[in-house]
Design a protein around this motif. Structure first.
Motif, PDB file in Angstrom:
ATOM      1  N   LEU A   1       0.808  -1.212   0.000  1.00 47.25           N
ATOM      2  CA  LEU A   1       0.000   0.000   0.000  1.00 47.25           C
ATOM      3  C   LEU A   1       0.846   1.269   0.000  1.00 47.25           C
ATOM      4  N   VAL A   2       1.931   1.280   0.756  1.00 49.82           N
ATOM      5  CA  VAL A   2       2.796   2.455   0.811  1.00 49.82           C
ATOM      6  C   VAL A   2       3.416   2.705  -0.559  1.00 49.82           C
ATOM      7  N   GLN A   3       3.888   1.653  -1.195  1.00 49.82           N
ATOM      8  CA  GLN A   3       4.488   1.783  -2.517  1.00 49.82           C
ATOM      9  C   GLN A   3       3.458   2.276  -3.541  1.00 49.82           C
ATOM     10  N   VAL A   4       2.262   1.749  -3.483  1.00 46.85           N
ATOM     11  CA  VAL A   4       1.205   2.141  -4.413  1.00 46.85           C
ATOM     12  C   VAL A   4       0.865   3.618  -4.232  1.00 46.85           C
ATOM     13  N   LYS A   5       0.676   4.054  -2.990  1.00 50.54           N
ATOM     14  CA  LYS A   5       0.330   5.453  -2.743  1.00 50.54           C
ATOM     15  C   LYS A   5       1.468   6.387  -3.158  1.00 50.54           C
ATOM     16  N   TYR A   6       2.695   5.997  -2.833  1.00 50.12           N
ATOM     17  CA  TYR A   6       3.838   6.827  -3.196  1.00 50.12           C
ATOM     18  C   TYR A   6       3.928   6.971  -4.711  1.00 50.12           C
ATOM     19  N   GLU A   7       3.811   5.873  -5.411  1.00 49.10           N
ATOM     20  CA  GLU A   7       3.929   5.894  -6.867  1.00 49.10           C
ATOM     21  C   GLU A   7       2.787   6.695  -7.486  1.00 49.10           C
ATOM     22  N   MET A   8       1.599   6.618  -6.911  1.00 47.50           N
ATOM     23  CA  MET A   8       0.464   7.395  -7.396  1.00 47.50           C
ATOM     24  C   MET A   8       0.773   8.895  -7.313  1.00 47.50           C
TER      25      MET A   8
ATOM     26  N   GLY B   1      -6.192   2.601  -8.075  1.00 46.86           N
ATOM     27  CA  GLY B   1      -7.299   2.063  -7.288  1.00 46.86           C
ATOM     28  C   GLY B   1      -7.807   2.989  -6.200  1.00 46.86           C
ATOM     29  N   PHE B   2      -7.625   4.300  -6.375  1.00 46.73           N
ATOM     30  CA  PHE B   2      -8.047   5.264  -5.366  1.00 46.73           C
ATOM     31  C   PHE B   2      -8.961   6.314  -5.967  1.00 46.73           C
ATOM     32  N   SER B   3      -9.615   7.059  -5.104  1.00 46.57           N
ATOM     33  CA  SER B   3     -10.437   8.193  -5.521  1.00 46.57           C
ATOM     34  C   SER B   3      -9.556   9.447  -5.508  1.00 46.57           C
ATOM     35  N   ARG B   4     -10.063  10.519  -6.070  1.00 44.34           N
ATOM     36  CA  ARG B   4      -9.320  11.786  -6.036  1.00 44.34           C
ATOM     37  C   ARG B   4      -9.109  12.262  -4.593  1.00 44.34           C
ATOM     38  N   PRO B   5     -10.142  12.221  -3.724  1.00 38.98           N
ATOM     39  CA  PRO B   5      -9.893  12.638  -2.336  1.00 38.98           C
ATOM     40  C   PRO B   5      -8.803  11.786  -1.659  1.00 38.98           C
ATOM     41  N   SER B   6      -8.762  10.496  -1.995  1.00 41.71           N
ATOM     42  CA  SER B   6      -7.720   9.638  -1.423  1.00 41.71           C
ATOM     43  C   SER B   6      -6.340  10.038  -1.931  1.00 41.71           C
ATOM     44  N   PHE B   7      -6.280  10.447  -3.193  1.00 45.20           N
ATOM     45  CA  PHE B   7      -5.008  10.934  -3.740  1.00 45.20           C
ATOM     46  C   PHE B   7      -4.540  12.142  -2.930  1.00 45.20           C
ATOM     47  N   TYR B   8      -5.437  13.118  -2.742  1.00 44.49           N
ATOM     48  CA  TYR B   8      -5.052  14.335  -2.025  1.00 44.49           C
ATOM     49  C   TYR B   8      -4.681  14.043  -0.572  1.00 44.49           C
TER      50      TYR B   8
ATOM     51  N   ASP C   1       5.803  12.884 -13.239  1.00 44.00           N
ATOM     52  CA  ASP C   1       5.473  12.543 -14.627  1.00 44.00           C
ATOM     53  C   ASP C   1       4.386  13.435 -15.220  1.00 44.00           C
ATOM     54  N   GLY C   2       3.718  14.220 -14.366  1.00 45.06           N
ATOM     55  CA  GLY C   2       2.705  15.144 -14.856  1.00 45.06           C
ATOM     56  C   GLY C   2       1.364  14.516 -15.193  1.00 45.06           C
ATOM     57  N   ASP C   3       1.105  13.306 -14.699  1.00 47.85           N
ATOM     58  CA  ASP C   3      -0.195  12.673 -14.942  1.00 47.85           C
ATOM     59  C   ASP C   3      -1.306  13.484 -14.266  1.00 47.85           C
ATOM     60  N   ALA C   4      -2.504  13.362 -14.791  1.00 51.03           N
ATOM     61  CA  ALA C   4      -3.665  14.009 -14.184  1.00 51.03           C
ATOM     62  C   ALA C   4      -4.023  13.276 -12.891  1.00 51.03           C
ATOM     63  N   VAL C   5      -4.475  14.015 -11.904  1.00 53.82           N
ATOM     64  CA  VAL C   5      -4.837  13.425 -10.612  1.00 53.82           C
ATOM     65  C   VAL C   5      -5.887  12.338 -10.785  1.00 53.82           C
ATOM     66  N   SER C   6      -6.943  12.628 -11.525  1.00 53.29           N
ATOM     67  CA  SER C   6      -8.026  11.651 -11.667  1.00 53.29           C
ATOM     68  C   SER C   6      -7.530  10.377 -12.361  1.00 53.29           C
ATOM     69  N   ARG C   7      -6.682  10.527 -13.372  1.00 50.86           N
ATOM     70  CA  ARG C   7      -6.163   9.355 -14.087  1.00 50.86           C
ATOM     71  C   ARG C   7      -5.237   8.527 -13.197  1.00 50.86           C
ATOM     72  N   SER C   8      -4.359   9.206 -12.484  1.00 54.52           N
ATOM     73  CA  SER C   8      -3.427   8.502 -11.607  1.00 54.52           C
ATOM     74  C   SER C   8      -4.178   7.796 -10.480  1.00 54.52           C
TER      75      SER C   8
END
Length: 164
Positions: A42-49, A68-75, A56-63
């Motif tokens: 989980l730590v690796q997945v969140k960090y890489e997201m 496997g996360f929502s935008r609020p989870s990304f933030y 890499d400049g990916d869009a938040v929603s796409r990343s």
């Protein structure tokens, strides 16, 4: 010891509260084709997201969706990473973080009653607290709260005597 034939890494991740409960939700292509990247971590997945967006400049929603996360989870992950580094990406232990029923007011009440009658047992204090505040607490919770409050009281007295 790993559970009945379970991968030792899964057991280690579980012990550290870092096991991703939904590794199948990680659809990122680099995770699928890598021996190093592990969707179970989980730590690796969140960090890489977060890295994908920042570096890499990916869009938040796409990343977020690819990992496997929502935008609020990304933030939330981004804020945790900024606040405390990788360690902050490990989920907190579940359950209450403090003795929520033993508020400062309840502890002060218990201390006052005990000061007025030092023979009161912790069970008697439990009953007085229930009567006064309408909450049921365990006698050990009362004992621990009073023990935590006691050192603070001694520190306050020491500071007052230094000021004199």
């Amino acid at each position: 010891m790993a559970r009945g034939g379970e991968d030792p890494k899964v057991e280690a991740l579980r012990a550290e509260r870092s096991l991703n409960p939904r590794p199948e939700a990680v659809t990122d292509e680099q995770f699928a084709g890598s021996e190093f990247l592990d969707a179970r971590d989980l730590v690796q997945v969140k960090y890489e997201m977060v890295r994908r967006v920042r570096v890499d400049g990916d869009a938040v929603s796409r990343s977020a969706a690819a990992f496997g996360f929502s935008r609020p989870s990304f933030y939330a992950a981004q804020a945790a990473l900024d606040r405390g580094g990788l360690a902050a990406l490990v989920p907190a232990r579940p359950g209450p973080k403090r003795a929520h029923k033993m508020s400062g007011e309840v502890v002060a009440f218990a201390r006052d009653r005990l000061a007025a009658d030092p023979t009161l047992s912790s069970q008697a204090l439990v009953e007085l607290i229930a009567e006064r505040f309408g909450v049921r607490v365990h006698r050990r919770s009362v004992e621990r709260a009073l023990a935590r409050a006691e050192p603070a009281e001694h520190e306050e007295r020491a500071e007052e005597s230094e000021d004199d």
